[in-house]
Scaffold this motif. Structure first.
Motif, PDB file in Angstrom:
ATOM      1  N   LEU A  48      56.828  14.081 -13.564  1.00 18.73           N
ATOM      2  CA  LEU A  48      55.584  13.037 -13.105  1.00 18.73           C
ATOM      3  C   LEU A  48      55.404  12.661 -11.835  1.00 18.73           C
ATOM      4  O   LEU A  48      55.832  11.530 -11.345  1.00 18.73           O
ATOM      5  CB  LEU A  48      56.138  11.583 -13.854  1.00 18.73           C
ATOM      6  CG  LEU A  48      56.722  11.783 -15.492  1.00 18.73           C
ATOM      7  CD1 LEU A  48      57.378  10.723 -15.987  1.00 18.73           C
ATOM      8  CD2 LEU A  48      55.292  11.953 -16.168  1.00 18.73           C
ATOM      9  N   PRO A  49      54.623  13.630 -11.169  1.00 14.44           N
ATOM     10  CA  PRO A  49      54.678  13.348  -9.477  1.00 14.44           C
ATOM     11  C   PRO A  49      53.714  12.260  -9.223  1.00 14.44           C
ATOM     12  O   PRO A  49      53.886  11.545  -8.054  1.00 14.44           O
ATOM     13  CB  PRO A  49      53.935  14.655  -9.162  1.00 14.44           C
ATOM     14  CG  PRO A  49      53.104  15.124 -10.399  1.00 14.44           C
ATOM     15  CD  PRO A  49      54.006  14.893 -11.466  1.00 14.44           C
ATOM     16  N   GLY A  50      52.919  11.676 -10.180  1.00 12.69           N
ATOM     17  CA  GLY A  50      52.104  10.424  -9.851  1.00 12.69           C
ATOM     18  C   GLY A  50      52.699   9.265  -9.909  1.00 12.69           C
ATOM     19  O   GLY A  50      52.104   8.469  -9.671  1.00 12.69           O
ATOM     20  N   ILE A  51      53.943   9.206 -10.348  1.00  8.77           N
ATOM     21  CA  ILE A  51      54.688   7.803 -10.385  1.00  8.77           C
ATOM     22  C   ILE A  51      54.669   7.167  -9.121  1.00  8.77           C
ATOM     23  O   ILE A  51      55.015   6.019  -9.309  1.00  8.77           O
ATOM     24  CB  ILE A  51      56.249   8.238 -11.144  1.00  8.77           C
ATOM     25  CG1 ILE A  51      56.758   7.129 -11.695  1.00  8.77           C
ATOM     26  CG2 ILE A  51      56.995   8.962 -10.032  1.00  8.77           C
ATOM     27  CD1 ILE A  51      57.837   7.047 -12.435  1.00  8.77           C
ATOM     28  N   GLY A  52      54.834   7.907  -8.050  1.00 10.58           N
ATOM     29  CA  GLY A  52      54.815   7.024  -6.711  1.00 10.58           C
ATOM     30  C   GLY A  52      53.629   6.253  -6.251  1.00 10.58           C
ATOM     31  O   GLY A  52      52.576   6.750  -6.930  1.00 10.58           O
ATOM     32  N   VAL A  53      53.809   5.384  -5.743  1.00 12.55           N
ATOM     33  CA  VAL A  53      52.616   4.731  -5.136  1.00 12.55           C
ATOM     34  C   VAL A  53      52.183   5.432  -3.921  1.00 12.55           C
ATOM     35  O   VAL A  53      52.698   5.986  -3.051  1.00 12.55           O
ATOM     36  CB  VAL A  53      52.887   3.162  -4.660  1.00 12.55           C
ATOM     37  CG1 VAL A  53      53.153   2.480  -5.860  1.00 12.55           C
ATOM     38  CG2 VAL A  53      54.032   3.042  -3.536  1.00 12.55           C
ATOM     39  N   ARG A  54      50.734   5.235  -3.791  1.00  7.56           N
ATOM     40  CA  ARG A  54      49.864   5.928  -2.530  1.00  7.56           C
ATOM     41  C   ARG A  54      50.508   5.227  -1.221  1.00  7.56           C
ATOM     42  O   ARG A  54      50.770   4.074  -1.153  1.00  7.56           O
ATOM     43  CB  ARG A  54      48.528   5.716  -2.543  1.00  7.56           C
ATOM     44  CG  ARG A  54      48.025   6.427  -3.814  1.00  7.56           C
ATOM     45  CD  ARG A  54      46.525   6.340  -3.929  1.00  7.56           C
ATOM     46  NE  ARG A  54      46.009   6.637  -5.048  1.00  7.56           N
ATOM     47  CZ  ARG A  54      45.626   7.913  -5.433  1.00  7.56           C
ATOM     48  NH1 ARG A  54      45.637   8.775  -4.387  1.00  7.56           N
ATOM     49  NH2 ARG A  54      45.067   8.194  -6.668  1.00  7.56           N
ATOM     50  N   TYR A  55      50.689   6.076  -0.282  1.00 10.52           N
ATOM     51  CA  TYR A  55      51.025   5.533   1.226  1.00 10.52           C
ATOM     52  C   TYR A  55      49.922   5.846   2.195  1.00 10.52           C
ATOM     53  O   TYR A  55      50.161   6.999   2.859  1.00 10.52           O
ATOM     54  CB  TYR A  55      52.395   6.192   1.304  1.00 10.52           C
ATOM     55  CG  TYR A  55      53.050   5.397   2.816  1.00 10.52           C
ATOM     56  CD1 TYR A  55      53.435   4.318   2.759  1.00 10.52           C
ATOM     57  CD2 TYR A  55      53.149   6.332   4.006  1.00 10.52           C
ATOM     58  CE1 TYR A  55      53.853   3.647   4.105  1.00 10.52           C
ATOM     59  CE2 TYR A  55      53.559   5.901   4.944  1.00 10.52           C
ATOM     60  CZ  TYR A  55      54.090   4.473   5.267  1.00 10.52           C
ATOM     61  OH  TYR A  55      54.529   4.078   6.332  1.00 10.52           O
ATOM     62  N   ILE A  60      49.386  12.134   7.072  1.00  6.28           N
ATOM     63  CA  ILE A  60      49.048  13.505   5.998  1.00  6.28           C
ATOM     64  C   ILE A  60      48.219  12.755   4.671  1.00  6.28           C
ATOM     65  O   ILE A  60      48.903  11.797   4.130  1.00  6.28           O
ATOM     66  CB  ILE A  60      50.377  14.026   5.590  1.00  6.28           C
ATOM     67  CG1 ILE A  60      50.969  14.516   6.854  1.00  6.28           C
ATOM     68  CG2 ILE A  60      49.959  15.022   4.585  1.00  6.28           C
ATOM     69  CD1 ILE A  60      52.626  15.082   6.720  1.00  6.28           C
ATOM     70  N   PRO A  61      47.375  13.381   4.305  1.00  5.46           N
ATOM     71  CA  PRO A  61      46.505  12.775   3.192  1.00  5.46           C
ATOM     72  C   PRO A  61      47.378  13.090   1.879  1.00  5.46           C
ATOM     73  O   PRO A  61      47.923  14.152   1.848  1.00  5.46           O
ATOM     74  CB  PRO A  61      45.008  13.648   3.045  1.00  5.46           C
ATOM     75  CG  PRO A  61      45.083  14.471   4.081  1.00  5.46           C
ATOM     76  CD  PRO A  61      46.562  14.620   5.114  1.00  5.46           C
ATOM     77  N   GLY A  62      47.203  12.225   1.199  1.00  4.24           N
ATOM     78  CA  GLY A  62      47.689  12.227  -0.339  1.00  4.24           C
ATOM     79  C   GLY A  62      49.354  11.991  -0.435  1.00  4.24           C
ATOM     80  O   GLY A  62      49.989  12.221  -1.300  1.00  4.24           O
ATOM     81  N   VAL A  63      49.962  11.296   0.631  1.00  5.33           N
ATOM     82  CA  VAL A  63      51.245  10.762   0.571  1.00  5.33           C
ATOM     83  C   VAL A  63      51.401   9.656  -0.481  1.00  5.33           C
ATOM     84  O   VAL A  63      50.862   8.875  -0.299  1.00  5.33           O
ATOM     85  CB  VAL A  63      51.955  10.488   2.041  1.00  5.33           C
ATOM     86  CG1 VAL A  63      53.269  10.009   1.950  1.00  5.33           C
ATOM     87  CG2 VAL A  63      51.935  11.628   3.030  1.00  5.33           C
ATOM     88  N   ARG A  64      52.494   9.922  -1.185  1.00  6.95           N
ATOM     89  CA  ARG A  64      52.978   8.869  -2.131  1.00  6.95           C
ATOM     90  C   ARG A  64      54.477   8.642  -1.824  1.00  6.95           C
ATOM     91  O   ARG A  64      55.042   9.396  -1.003  1.00  6.95           O
ATOM     92  CB  ARG A  64      53.025   9.336  -3.282  1.00  6.95           C
ATOM     93  CG  ARG A  64      51.482   9.756  -3.759  1.00  6.95           C
ATOM     94  CD  ARG A  64      51.428  10.071  -5.493  1.00  6.95           C
ATOM     95  NE  ARG A  64      51.415   9.151  -6.369  1.00  6.95           N
ATOM     96  CZ  ARG A  64      50.164   8.649  -6.609  1.00  6.95           C
ATOM     97  NH1 ARG A  64      49.027   8.728  -6.056  1.00  6.95           N
ATOM     98  NH2 ARG A  64      50.214   7.423  -7.460  1.00  6.95           N
ATOM     99  N   ARG A  65      55.033   7.524  -2.387  1.00  4.50           N
ATOM    100  CA  ARG A  65      56.331   7.314  -2.167  1.00  4.50           C
ATOM    101  C   ARG A  65      57.048   6.412  -3.106  1.00  4.50           C
ATOM    102  O   ARG A  65      56.343   5.882  -4.051  1.00  4.50           O
ATOM    103  CB  ARG A  65      56.615   6.263  -0.918  1.00  4.50           C
ATOM    104  CG  ARG A  65      56.208   4.851  -0.783  1.00  4.50           C
ATOM    105  CD  ARG A  65      56.383   4.198   0.393  1.00  4.50           C
ATOM    106  NE  ARG A  65      55.825   2.773   0.269  1.00  4.50           N
ATOM    107  CZ  ARG A  65      56.190   1.811   0.983  1.00  4.50           C
ATOM    108  NH1 ARG A  65      56.382   2.021   2.094  1.00  4.50           N
ATOM    109  NH2 ARG A  65      55.605   0.639   0.796  1.00  4.50           N
ATOM    110  N   LEU A  66      58.235   6.779  -3.307  1.00  7.54           N
ATOM    111  CA  LEU A  66      58.852   6.447  -4.651  1.00  7.54           C
ATOM    112  C   LEU A  66      60.330   5.595  -4.162  1.00  7.54           C
ATOM    113  O   LEU A  66      60.822   6.354  -3.078  1.00  7.54           O
ATOM    114  CB  LEU A  66      59.501   7.712  -5.443  1.00  7.54           C
ATOM    115  CG  LEU A  66      60.232   7.250  -6.596  1.00  7.54           C
ATOM    116  CD1 LEU A  66      59.322   6.582  -7.872  1.00  7.54           C
ATOM    117  CD2 LEU A  66      60.625   8.642  -7.314  1.00  7.54           C
ATOM    118  N   TYR A  67      60.482   4.438  -4.558  1.00  7.56           N
ATOM    119  CA  TYR A  67      61.372   3.589  -4.019  1.00  7.56           C
ATOM    120  C   TYR A  67      62.722   4.122  -4.915  1.00  7.56           C
ATOM    121  O   TYR A  67      62.741   4.113  -5.877  1.00  7.56           O
ATOM    122  CB  TYR A  67      61.122   2.199  -4.289  1.00  7.56           C
ATOM    123  CG  TYR A  67      62.151   1.151  -3.591  1.00  7.56           C
ATOM    124  CD1 TYR A  67      62.485   1.250  -2.395  1.00  7.56           C
ATOM    125  CD2 TYR A  67      62.933   0.447  -4.758  1.00  7.56           C
ATOM    126  CE1 TYR A  67      63.573   0.287  -1.838  1.00  7.56           C
ATOM    127  CE2 TYR A  67      63.884  -0.572  -4.022  1.00  7.56           C
ATOM    128  CZ  TYR A  67      63.973  -0.603  -2.769  1.00  7.56           C
ATOM    129  OH  TYR A  67      65.132  -1.385  -2.469  1.00  7.56           O
TER     130      TYR A  67
END
Length: 103
Positions: A48-55, A60-67
């Protein structure tokens, strides 16, 4: 469900090494938490790579982060249909965001 390949950049690998060292010094009673939480996060992201929030502050475009709550850290990553690239692991209490380095 399809699992994506996971790859760590050299920068992210260095962040993990530094956190591992710090964790072993400060949390000697529970050294397994770091690896458990990283493994769980990577397993979840691979499905589920979309689970993180956009940063959007990332260069770099499209970076997300997961806490990662027990580590009080964020795992920064990008993804496409085949691969997840872990770009940084950064403690949430640091004053600024991580440096992402190169591929």
């Amino acid at each position: 469900m399809t699992r994506r390949k996971i790859r760590f950049t050299a920068t992210a690998q260095n962040h993990v090494r530094l956190l591992r060292r710090w964790w072993s010094e400060k949390n000697s009673t529970h050294p397994e938490i770091l690896q458990q939480d990283l493994d769980q996060a990577i397993g979840t992201l691979s499905i589920l790579p979309g689970i993180g929030v956009r940063y959007p502050s990332a260069p770099i475009p499209g970076v997300r982060r997961l806490y990662l709550e027990r580590l009080t850290s964020h795992l920064y990553y990008t993804y496409d249909e085949h691969e997840i690239v872990i770009r940084a692991l950064w403690h949430a209490r640091r004053g600024s965001g991580p440096e992402f380095g190169s591929r």
